[in-house]
Design a protein around this motif. Structure first.
Motif, mmCIF file in Angstrom:
data_model
loop_
_atom_site.group_PDB
_atom_site.id
_atom_site.type_symbol
_atom_site.label_atom_id
_atom_site.label_comp_id
_atom_site.label_asym_id
_atom_site.label_seq_id
_atom_site.Cartn_x
_atom_site.Cartn_y
_atom_site.Cartn_z
ATOM 1 N N THR A 3 0.851 -1.190 0.000
ATOM 2 C CA THR A 3 0.000 0.000 0.000
ATOM 3 C C THR A 3 0.882 1.234 0.000
ATOM 4 N N ASP A 57 -11.243 14.707 1.893
ATOM 5 C CA ASP A 57 -11.580 13.436 2.530
ATOM 6 C C ASP A 57 -13.078 13.182 2.559
ATOM 7 N N GLN A 111 -3.586 14.030 -1.473
ATOM 8 C CA GLN A 111 -4.776 13.594 -2.190
ATOM 9 C C GLN A 111 -5.364 14.756 -2.992
ATOM 10 N N THR A 144 -23.066 1.529 1.455
ATOM 11 C CA THR A 144 -24.294 1.373 2.229
ATOM 12 C C THR A 144 -25.387 0.870 1.307
ATOM 13 N N ASN A 164 -14.292 10.912 -0.258
ATOM 14 C CA ASN A 164 -13.796 9.549 -0.404
ATOM 15 C C ASN A 164 -14.945 8.566 -0.299
ATOM 16 N N PRO A 179 -16.752 5.270 0.902
ATOM 17 C CA PRO A 179 -16.558 4.386 2.057
ATOM 18 C C PRO A 179 -16.122 3.000 1.591
ATOM 19 N N ALA A 180 -15.444 2.286 2.502
ATOM 20 C CA ALA A 180 -14.924 0.968 2.154
ATOM 21 C C ALA A 180 -16.047 0.010 1.779
ATOM 22 N N GLU A 181 -17.132 0.018 2.557
ATOM 23 C CA GLU A 181 -18.277 -0.836 2.243
ATOM 24 C C GLU A 181 -19.442 0.065 1.876
#
Length: 156
Positions: free
Chosen positions: A21, A33, A29, A42, A36, A38-40
């Motif tokens: 990574t 932020d 970036q 909704t 960005n 989300p990782a999962e």
């Protein structure tokens, strides 16, 4: 070290660091932020609207009420209204259409059937095509409708 071995060493380093990574500072970036992902993701669950429970069967014997089985057969079927009648054509317009299509049709049939064509027949067929086209263009007209008014706006 040879140039080939240098390239091989660089490729080994690239392959070895493929899954590493990258450590980045938030200042590096290109977006904030808050944007960005989300990782999962909704998930939204949408419940279908509840249908009311059917009452007792209606006891009305009316032919106007549609049969449910008949509705299933016709579901999704659209029958358009009949099209309006075609406009009536006057004799010069009919002759122009016949000449427009008749000249090339005669040449096509004569060529397919290997008929011997005289020069006057070729000239007549080509002249009929050109004359029919010109007659239709001239008769087309670009007059405004009589009820268009003074403003040249859209006519519905």
């Amino acid at each position: 070290m040879t140039p080939q071995s240098d390239e091989d060493e660089v490729w080994r380093q690239i392959v070895a660091s493929f899954n590493d990574t990258a450590e980045r500072d938030s200042a590096d970036q290109p977006w904030p932020d808050s944007e960005n992902v989300p990782a999962e993701p909704t998930r939204r669950v949408v419940k279908p609207p509840e249908e009311p429970e059917p009452d007792e069967d209606p006891e009305i014997d009316d032919p106007e009420i549609d049969d449910p089985e008949k509705d299933d057969e016709n579901e999704g079927h659209f029958e358009p209204p009949p099209p309006p009648p075609l406009p009536k054509l006057d004799l010069p317009t009919k002759l122009a259409w016949v000449a427009l299509f008749g000249g090339p049709a005669y040449l096509l049939v004569a060529a397919m059937a290997s008929w011997h064509m005289e020069g006057w027949a070729l000239f007549t067929a080509v002249a009929a095509f050109i004359g029919g086209f010109v007659a239709l263009v001239v008769r087309m007209g670009d007059d405004r409708p009589n009820d268009s008014g003074w403003d040249d706006g859209a006519v519905l």
